[in-house]
Design an enzyme around this catalytic site. Sequence first.
Site, PDB file in Angstrom:
ATOM      1  N   HIS A  26     -15.059  -7.000  -1.794  1.00 21.60           N
ATOM      2  CA  HIS A  26     -15.073  -8.307  -2.331  1.00 21.60           C
ATOM      3  C   HIS A  26     -16.289  -8.982  -1.662  1.00 21.60           C
ATOM      4  O   HIS A  26     -16.595 -10.241  -1.832  1.00 21.60           O
ATOM      5  CB  HIS A  26     -14.011  -8.981  -1.834  1.00 21.60           C
ATOM      6  CG  HIS A  26     -12.698  -8.124  -2.232  1.00 21.60           C
ATOM      7  ND1 HIS A  26     -12.219  -7.756  -3.223  1.00 21.60           N
ATOM      8  CD2 HIS A  26     -11.948  -7.744  -1.494  1.00 21.60           C
ATOM      9  CE1 HIS A  26     -11.305  -7.000  -3.557  1.00 21.60           C
ATOM     10  NE2 HIS A  26     -10.980  -6.978  -2.115  1.00 21.60           N
TER      11      HIS A  26
ATOM     12  N   HIS B 268      -8.632   1.215  -5.989  1.00 23.15           N
ATOM     13  CA  HIS B 268      -7.782   0.292  -5.194  1.00 23.15           C
ATOM     14  C   HIS B 268      -6.196   0.527  -5.297  1.00 23.15           C
ATOM     15  O   HIS B 268      -5.997   0.536  -6.571  1.00 23.15           O
ATOM     16  CB  HIS B 268      -8.196  -1.187  -5.723  1.00 23.15           C
ATOM     17  CG  HIS B 268      -9.506  -1.417  -5.316  1.00 23.15           C
ATOM     18  ND1 HIS B 268      -9.986  -1.782  -4.030  1.00 23.15           N
ATOM     19  CD2 HIS B 268     -10.505  -1.503  -6.150  1.00 23.15           C
ATOM     20  CE1 HIS B 268     -11.036  -1.947  -4.132  1.00 23.15           C
ATOM     21  NE2 HIS B 268     -11.725  -1.957  -5.201  1.00 23.15           N
ATOM     22  N   ILE B 269      -5.684   0.702  -4.268  1.00 17.72           N
ATOM     23  CA  ILE B 269      -4.234   1.058  -4.440  1.00 17.72           C
ATOM     24  C   ILE B 269      -3.508   0.088  -5.109  1.00 17.72           C
ATOM     25  O   ILE B 269      -2.731   0.189  -5.814  1.00 17.72           O
ATOM     26  CB  ILE B 269      -3.771   1.280  -3.097  1.00 17.72           C
ATOM     27  CG1 ILE B 269      -4.433   2.636  -2.233  1.00 17.72           C
ATOM     28  CG2 ILE B 269      -2.250   1.522  -2.955  1.00 17.72           C
ATOM     29  CD1 ILE B 269      -4.485   2.763  -0.863  1.00 17.72           C
ATOM     30  N   SER B 270      -3.840  -1.190  -4.576  1.00 22.20           N
ATOM     31  CA  SER B 270      -3.035  -2.321  -5.171  1.00 22.20           C
ATOM     32  C   SER B 270      -3.947  -2.939  -6.287  1.00 22.20           C
ATOM     33  O   SER B 270      -5.152  -2.497  -6.507  1.00 22.20           O
ATOM     34  CB  SER B 270      -2.870  -3.471  -4.317  1.00 22.20           C
ATOM     35  OG  SER B 270      -4.128  -4.067  -3.762  1.00 22.20           O
TER      36      SER B 270
ATOM     37  N   ARG C 139      -9.599 -11.662  -3.261  1.00 22.97           N
ATOM     38  CA  ARG C 139      -9.684 -10.337  -3.593  1.00 22.97           C
ATOM     39  C   ARG C 139      -9.849  -9.891  -5.206  1.00 22.97           C
ATOM     40  O   ARG C 139     -10.001  -8.659  -5.337  1.00 22.97           O
ATOM     41  CB  ARG C 139      -8.085  -9.480  -3.109  1.00 22.97           C
ATOM     42  CG  ARG C 139      -8.063  -9.652  -1.778  1.00 22.97           C
ATOM     43  CD  ARG C 139      -6.790  -8.806  -1.372  1.00 22.97           C
ATOM     44  NE  ARG C 139      -6.172  -9.223  -0.159  1.00 22.97           N
ATOM     45  CZ  ARG C 139      -6.665  -8.596   1.045  1.00 22.97           C
ATOM     46  NH1 ARG C 139      -7.340  -7.637   0.907  1.00 22.97           N
ATOM     47  NH2 ARG C 139      -6.159  -9.099   2.203  1.00 22.97           N
TER      48      ARG C 139
ATOM     49  N   TYR D 274       0.857  -1.013  -0.075  1.00 22.84           N
ATOM     50  CA  TYR D 274       0.144  -0.126   0.138  1.00 22.84           C
ATOM     51  C   TYR D 274       0.930   1.112   0.052  1.00 22.84           C
ATOM     52  O   TYR D 274       0.250   2.471   0.066  1.00 22.84           O
ATOM     53  CB  TYR D 274      -0.956   0.087   1.415  1.00 22.84           C
ATOM     54  CG  TYR D 274      -1.990  -1.289   1.301  1.00 22.84           C
ATOM     55  CD1 TYR D 274      -3.074  -1.104   0.210  1.00 22.84           C
ATOM     56  CD2 TYR D 274      -1.661  -2.192   2.123  1.00 22.84           C
ATOM     57  CE1 TYR D 274      -3.796  -2.353   0.217  1.00 22.84           C
ATOM     58  CE2 TYR D 274      -2.611  -3.468   2.091  1.00 22.84           C
ATOM     59  CZ  TYR D 274      -3.546  -3.392   1.196  1.00 22.84           C
ATOM     60  OH  TYR D 274      -4.253  -4.386   1.099  1.00 22.84           O
TER      61      TYR D 274
ATOM     62  N   ASN E  94     -12.902   3.946  -2.018  1.00 26.19           N
ATOM     63  CA  ASN E  94     -12.022   2.831  -1.733  1.00 26.19           C
ATOM     64  C   ASN E  94     -12.663   2.158  -0.539  1.00 26.19           C
ATOM     65  O   ASN E  94     -12.687   2.403   0.665  1.00 26.19           O
ATOM     66  CB  ASN E  94     -10.486   3.308  -1.363  1.00 26.19           C
ATOM     67  CG  ASN E  94      -9.613   1.912  -1.174  1.00 26.19           C
ATOM     68  OD1 ASN E  94     -10.144   0.866  -1.236  1.00 26.19           O
ATOM     69  ND2 ASN E  94      -8.428   2.155  -1.371  1.00 26.19           N
TER      70      ASN E  94
ATOM     71  N   ASP F 101     -25.250  -2.456  -3.592  1.00 24.08           N
ATOM     72  CA  ASP F 101     -26.605  -1.818  -3.518  1.00 24.08           C
ATOM     73  C   ASP F 101     -26.793  -0.385  -3.308  1.00 24.08           C
ATOM     74  O   ASP F 101     -27.349   0.555  -4.133  1.00 24.08           O
ATOM     75  CB  ASP F 101     -27.776  -2.741  -2.728  1.00 24.08           C
ATOM     76  CG  ASP F 101     -27.904  -4.236  -3.130  1.00 24.08           C
ATOM     77  OD1 ASP F 101     -27.391  -4.264  -4.260  1.00 24.08           O
ATOM     78  OD2 ASP F 101     -28.366  -4.746  -2.411  1.00 24.08           O
TER      79      ASP F 101
END
Length: 150
Positions: free
Chosen positions: A85, A105-107, A116, A22, A79, A92
């Site tokens: 997940h 998403h950072i990664s 993931r 991260y 984020n 919703d």
Amino acid sequence: MKIVIINGPNLNLLGKREPSIYGTRSMEQVLVDIQRVHMDVHFHYLQSNHEGDLIDWIQNYGIEAMRREGDEAKGIVLNAGGYTHTSVALRDAVACAEIPVVEVHISDISQREDFRRVSLLTDVCAHSIIGHGTDGYKEAVEWILERVES
């Protein structure tokens, strides 16, 4: 103009938690850098480890009938962390949003553990930025601003 940035669980540890994945920048540093570039935009930053908080915030800022006076945002940068997940309820809420929600998403979740690799949010978000490190937040803001200004 207001843009809301919402971070989910464990992102309060950004810069400290698993820096090899991260990075070492804190969210405070990320926000300062974004604000420095976009001084005419008001950013409202929220973070929670609780799923219901994220849902409430998306509803409060993203659905006109739910908005409080003064909470008119042009977009949401989200984020959702691990809830990406697992949370159908968060999906919703995003699907009901009437303003663009950009998933960050950072990664690169497609290169991580099997659990993931699936995002329940991607198909209901206006745009997704995945695997660009903390620069993904800046890219999400710029994506929203390009749409709002055109």
